[in-house]
Design a protein around this motif. Structure first.
Motif, PDB file in Angstrom:
ATOM      1  N   UNK A 178       0.831  -1.207   0.000  1.00 39.81           N
ATOM      2  CA  UNK A 178       0.000   0.000   0.000  1.00 39.81           C
ATOM      3  C   UNK A 178       0.861   1.251   0.000  1.00 39.81           C
ATOM      4  N   UNK A 179       1.951   1.234   0.755  1.00 45.04           N
ATOM      5  CA  UNK A 179       2.870   2.378   0.765  1.00 45.04           C
ATOM      6  C   UNK A 179       3.454   2.634  -0.622  1.00 45.04           C
ATOM      7  N   UNK A 180       3.786   1.579  -1.335  1.00 39.66           N
ATOM      8  CA  UNK A 180       4.335   1.756  -2.684  1.00 39.66           C
ATOM      9  C   UNK A 180       3.300   2.406  -3.595  1.00 39.66           C
ATOM     10  N   UNK A 181       2.071   1.936  -3.534  1.00 35.64           N
ATOM     11  CA  UNK A 181       1.020   2.509  -4.373  1.00 35.64           C
ATOM     12  C   UNK A 181       0.782   3.980  -4.032  1.00 35.64           C
ATOM     13  N   UNK A 182       0.870   4.303  -2.758  1.00 38.70           N
ATOM     14  CA  UNK A 182       0.714   5.704  -2.338  1.00 38.70           C
ATOM     15  C   UNK A 182       1.852   6.557  -2.895  1.00 38.70           C
ATOM     16  N   UNK A 207      -2.456  -4.032   8.010  1.00 36.46           N
ATOM     17  CA  UNK A 207      -1.322  -3.393   7.367  1.00 36.46           C
ATOM     18  C   UNK A 207      -1.752  -2.412   6.291  1.00 36.46           C
ATOM     19  N   UNK A 208      -2.750  -2.786   5.521  1.00 39.71           N
ATOM     20  CA  UNK A 208      -3.320  -1.900   4.489  1.00 39.71           C
ATOM     21  C   UNK A 208      -3.866  -0.626   5.121  1.00 39.71           C
ATOM     22  N   UNK A 209      -4.638  -0.779   6.175  1.00 42.15           N
ATOM     23  CA  UNK A 209      -5.228   0.392   6.831  1.00 42.15           C
ATOM     24  C   UNK A 209      -4.157   1.265   7.485  1.00 42.15           C
ATOM     25  N   UNK A 210      -3.145   0.633   8.054  1.00 44.56           N
ATOM     26  CA  UNK A 210      -2.073   1.402   8.707  1.00 44.56           C
ATOM     27  C   UNK A 210      -1.353   2.290   7.703  1.00 44.56           C
ATOM     28  N   UNK A 211      -1.121   1.780   6.496  1.00 46.66           N
ATOM     29  CA  UNK A 211      -0.448   2.581   5.473  1.00 46.66           C
ATOM     30  C   UNK A 211      -1.306   3.760   5.048  1.00 46.66           C
ATOM     31  N   UNK A 212      -2.600   3.541   4.890  1.00 49.44           N
ATOM     32  CA  UNK A 212      -3.499   4.639   4.535  1.00 49.44           C
ATOM     33  C   UNK A 212      -3.495   5.712   5.618  1.00 49.44           C
ATOM     34  N   UNK A 213      -3.605   5.272   6.869  1.00 49.03           N
ATOM     35  CA  UNK A 213      -3.657   6.224   7.978  1.00 49.03           C
ATOM     36  C   UNK A 213      -2.369   7.040   8.073  1.00 49.03           C
ATOM     37  N   UNK A 214      -1.225   6.363   7.910  1.00 49.52           N
ATOM     38  CA  UNK A 214       0.058   7.061   8.006  1.00 49.52           C
ATOM     39  C   UNK A 214       0.207   8.112   6.911  1.00 49.52           C
ATOM     40  N   UNK A 215      -0.450   7.888   5.767  1.00 48.50           N
ATOM     41  CA  UNK A 215      -0.369   8.834   4.650  1.00 48.50           C
ATOM     42  C   UNK A 215      -1.460   9.894   4.711  1.00 48.50           C
ATOM     43  N   UNK A 216      -2.311   9.820   5.721  1.00 49.76           N
ATOM     44  CA  UNK A 216      -3.395  10.784   5.845  1.00 49.76           C
ATOM     45  C   UNK A 216      -4.540  10.549   4.885  1.00 49.76           C
ATOM     46  N   UNK A 217      -4.655   9.327   4.358  1.00 49.95           N
ATOM     47  CA  UNK A 217      -5.744   8.993   3.442  1.00 49.95           C
ATOM     48  C   UNK A 217      -6.906   8.382   4.212  1.00 49.95           C
ATOM     49  N   UNK A 245     -19.326   2.060  -9.557  1.00 43.39           N
ATOM     50  CA  UNK A 245     -18.788   3.396  -9.685  1.00 43.39           C
ATOM     51  C   UNK A 245     -17.755   3.776  -8.650  1.00 43.39           C
ATOM     52  N   UNK A 246     -17.293   2.812  -7.866  1.00 47.71           N
ATOM     53  CA  UNK A 246     -16.268   3.114  -6.860  1.00 47.71           C
ATOM     54  C   UNK A 246     -14.906   2.643  -7.343  1.00 47.71           C
ATOM     55  N   UNK A 247     -14.699   2.769  -8.652  1.00 43.96           N
ATOM     56  CA  UNK A 247     -13.493   2.242  -9.294  1.00 43.96           C
ATOM     57  C   UNK A 247     -12.230   2.825  -8.666  1.00 43.96           C
ATOM     58  N   UNK A 248     -11.351   1.978  -8.133  1.00 43.25           N
ATOM     59  CA  UNK A 248     -10.078   2.468  -7.595  1.00 43.25           C
ATOM     60  C   UNK A 248      -9.065   2.674  -8.712  1.00 43.25           C
ATOM     61  N   UNK A 249      -7.974   3.349  -8.409  1.00 47.13           N
ATOM     62  CA  UNK A 249      -6.875   3.445  -9.372  1.00 47.13           C
ATOM     63  C   UNK A 249      -5.814   2.391  -9.094  1.00 47.13           C
ATOM     64  N   UNK A 250      -5.939   1.694  -7.954  1.00 45.51           N
ATOM     65  CA  UNK A 250      -4.980   0.647  -7.613  1.00 45.51           C
ATOM     66  C   UNK A 250      -5.650  -0.335  -6.670  1.00 45.51           C
ATOM     67  N   UNK A 251      -5.099  -1.555  -6.634  1.00 48.57           N
ATOM     68  CA  UNK A 251      -5.662  -2.583  -5.764  1.00 48.57           C
ATOM     69  C   UNK A 251      -4.552  -3.485  -5.249  1.00 48.57           C
ATOM     70  N   UNK A 252      -4.581  -3.750  -3.948  1.00 46.52           N
ATOM     71  CA  UNK A 252      -3.708  -4.761  -3.352  1.00 46.52           C
ATOM     72  C   UNK A 252      -4.552  -5.999  -3.098  1.00 46.52           C
ATOM     73  N   UNK A 253      -4.029  -7.162  -3.493  1.00 49.15           N
ATOM     74  CA  UNK A 253      -4.785  -8.413  -3.391  1.00 49.15           C
ATOM     75  C   UNK A 253      -4.113  -9.363  -2.410  1.00 49.15           C
ATOM     76  N   UNK A 254      -4.917 -10.069  -1.625  1.00 54.02           N
ATOM     77  CA  UNK A 254      -4.410 -10.950  -0.578  1.00 54.02           C
ATOM     78  C   UNK A 254      -3.649 -12.151  -1.091  1.00 54.02           C
TER      79      UNK A 254
END
Length: 346
Positions: A178-182, A207-217, A245-254
């Motif tokens: 997630x950090x790389x995508x950010x 881990x996904x949520x932690x990266x978003x939070x650290x980036x302020x997303x 209609x909630x199309x993301x620009x990136x996706x991390x898959x398990x």
């Protein structure tokens, strides 16, 4: 004058220590069903404390060893289509055979049958130790084996983590992806998760949520979808994201199977993986480098993981009492599916 050898602990010592009859102790140690669970556990603990090994070497509940270790296969591995399963077994078998042990496979075709298979393996003296994966936060299989004092090692952790296991750090994997995508400029990043019945799925989500939070997303629950372990569910989840209609620009898959399936869905909507929606997987299965575009994912030496797992169960069978727990390092393999979002440079 010759020194007298220390007297070996006998079954009568265990009986005296517990205040039970020799007959009861013998039946408890040999797995007879007419001994209640509390008495059996009391006897097993006393035997281990006193070092008694006559009827169950290294705390194993049986009168003789089988020289066999059982790997329990859970869904969807029962169809032998998961590359993770096949490579892992190769490493395990290599280590076990070198020490004179056979590896046998038992198949749990339904989740509620897993505990029954384990009980039969233990109580009918079918093996000396057990291996299995897909651990849950609260796992009745582990509770049962711990109560019986039966040697086992898992691929994966639990909420208590008081057993022997080997695992990847799924929190770090998801956070790193997630950090790389950010860093590439993505702000709408989806997470297609493996089933939440498994502990590792929770670790990856965190881990996904932690990266978003650290980036302020902001965390958007609409971008988190639970998938299952057959190939088409990544496609279903990705189709749902695009259609509503909630199309993301990136996706991390398990895992990579989810990622490859999601890429198929993108193409069905006229989107190109990597160019229109970036994708990062998790397993580096063989096909991940062969598809076009090649999938960015995380490497893992499954043969080596299997070999480590084999050595761990051999250590338990040899009487090791310390807790064996190991995190296996993984590294990101960057290929062609993780690029900046379309509005940045394309």
């Amino acid at each position: 004058m010759n020194e007298q050898a220390p007297r070996k602990t006998g079954i009568r010592d265990v009986a005296a220590h517990t205040g039970l009859s020799v007959s009861t102790v013998s039946r408890a140690l040999n797995g007879y069903a007419d001994v209640n669970a509390d008495t059996r556990l009391r006897v097993e603990r006393a035997a281990r404390h006193l070092g008694y090994r006559a009827s169950f070497a290294a705390s194993m509940l049986r009168s003789s060893q089988t020289q066999t270790v059982t790997f329990m296969v859970s869904k969807p591995w029962t169809k032998f289509v998961d590359p993770f399963f096949l490579a892992l077994l190769d490493g395990i078998e290599m280590v076990l055979q070198a020490q004179g042990y056979d590896l046998q496979i038992v198949m749990a075709r339904e989740f509620d049958k897993e505990i029954d298979l384990i009980r039969r393996a233990v109580e009918r003296n079918r093996c000396d130790g057990l291996l299995f994966g897909r651990t849950r936060p609260d796992d009745e299989r582990i509770d049962y084996l711990q109560a019986r004092g039966f040697p086992f090692v898992t691929i994966g952790q639990t909420s208590r983590n008081d057993h022997d296991w080997i695992d990847r750090d799924h929190f770090v994997i998801a956070k790193t992806a997630t950090e790389r995508l950010i860093r590439l400029g993505h702000t709408r990043i989806a997470y297609l998760s493996t089933p939440y019945r498994y502990t590792y799925s929770h670790h990856a989500r965190d881990g996904y949520r932690a990266a978003l939070e650290a980036a302020g997303l902001a965390h958007d629950p609409a971008l988190e979808l639970e998938c299952f372990l057959s190939r088409r569910t990544g496609s279903d989840a990705m189709s749902e994201l695009i259609s509503r209609g909630s199309e993301p620009t990136a996706v991390f898959c398990g895992n990579d199977m989810i990622a490859l399936s999601a890429m198929d869905a993108m193409r069905a909507f006229g989107l190109e993986p990597g160019r229109d929606i970036s994708v990062i997987g998790c397993d580096d299965i063989p096909i991940a480098s062969a598809v076009t575009p090649a999938l960015t994912t995380f490497s893992q030496n499954l043969d080596a993981i299997g070999m480590r797992m084999g050595r761990m169960i051999l250590a338990k069978l040899g009487g090791a009492t310390e807790r064996l727990q190991e995190i296996v390092e993984c590294r990101m393999i960057t290929r062609d599916t993780d690029l900046p979002p379309p509005e940045r440079g394309r």
